[in-house]
Enzyme design. Sequence first.
Site, mmCIF file in Angstrom:
data_model
loop_
_atom_site.group_PDB
_atom_site.id
_atom_site.type_symbol
_atom_site.label_atom_id
_atom_site.label_comp_id
_atom_site.label_asym_id
_atom_site.label_seq_id
_atom_site.Cartn_x
_atom_site.Cartn_y
_atom_site.Cartn_z
ATOM 1 N N CYS A 164 75.480 20.626 27.183
ATOM 2 C CA CYS A 164 74.081 20.522 27.638
ATOM 3 C C CYS A 164 73.064 20.534 26.487
ATOM 4 C CB CYS A 164 73.767 21.642 28.631
ATOM 5 S SG CYS A 164 74.454 23.232 28.170
ATOM 6 N N HIS B 17 67.070 24.559 28.931
ATOM 7 C CA HIS B 17 67.302 25.002 27.561
ATOM 8 C C HIS B 17 66.139 24.516 26.697
ATOM 9 C CE1 HIS B 17 71.182 26.158 28.842
ATOM 10 N NE2 HIS B 17 71.927 25.236 28.267
#
Length: 342
Positions: free
Chosen positions: A130, A244
């Site tokens: 990710c 994130h």
Amino acid sequence: MSKNYTVAVVGATGAVGQEMVKMLESRKFPVKSLRLLASERSVGKKMKFNGQDIDVLKLTPEQAKGVDIALFSAGAAISKEYAPIFAKENCFVIDNSSAWRMDESVPLVVPEVNSQALSQEKKIIANPNCSTIQMVVALKPLHDAARIKRVIVATYQSVSGAGGHGMDELEQQSRAWAKNETIPPASTFQQQIAFNVIPQIDVFLDNGYTKEEMKMTNETRKIMGDAGMAVSATCVRVPVFRSHSESVWIETEKKLTAVDARRLLAAAPGVEIYDSPADKKYPTPLMAANRQMTFVGRIREDIAIEKGLTFWVVSDNLLKGAALNAVQIAEELLHRDLIKNQ
Ligand code: A2P
């Protein structure tokens, strides 16, 4: 008329699997039939897809029959075992785990960057880590224009990157703190995650980096097709549920001004510039959550190095960092007419 496909989601009940099902629906992927697979624990559960209730079934080798595309997010061990079983049935497997990413025969794909790596023969396709996905989406246009020699990145990664259990742990610890109760001990994470920051994601390796950090190095090089790109990452878990964030610093061969970078990023697919610090406009995990773009802000020329540039990148790790990227790979297979077993 577009063809319709039999699609399976392996790990459908998980944090990423649920988003995969939602992405297939919201992006109107041409699904003829959807097979939702998980462990024995989930048998009897139902999940909604296009207004219908679909039974969750136990993953077995028989479930691979007749599937055109399978999206996997049930961990590396399941992927190692089951991806070849599905691939043998002529099914494209798009695997979100780390099991196949560094296998030389497996394309590691971010559609905005290297969809040319897809082919009809390579049935197993890896979805990158990710943190790597959102970073390379932003690096690609800058690399094409000025060749990036070096990347230094610090990540601020949300708990959903560790799956549903990670989200539960942050919630339970935060609730206990708010009620002045004993905070449950760490189990998914190495330390208490509520009201804390943990500079460890995955295990430490001999060189002092963690596995997550070396994923960022190795996967970035593979996706960008530049084995010489120097990448040093520090990956940090923060008490955020979704998205994130990354502080990225690059050194380029050709000088890039902040104006150049803004122009290049503004034209890049999948990127949205959100950069007006005077108006308190910069990407944050909360604003990026449940959105499909990779947001870039705080773009500035580095004052320590002549050809250095630094910026801040935020994206939803469950979407572009996982489920959305997987579905975009599936869309690219269709777009390139690579699925022939209809
Ligand atoms: P289950 O919900 O039945 O345990 P997360 O990443 O959020 O932890 O989710 C992991 C996903 O992988 C879940 O859908 C989980 O199903 C699935 N999974 C875990 N172990 C197995 C297994 N042995 N066989 C099939 N699916 C599994």
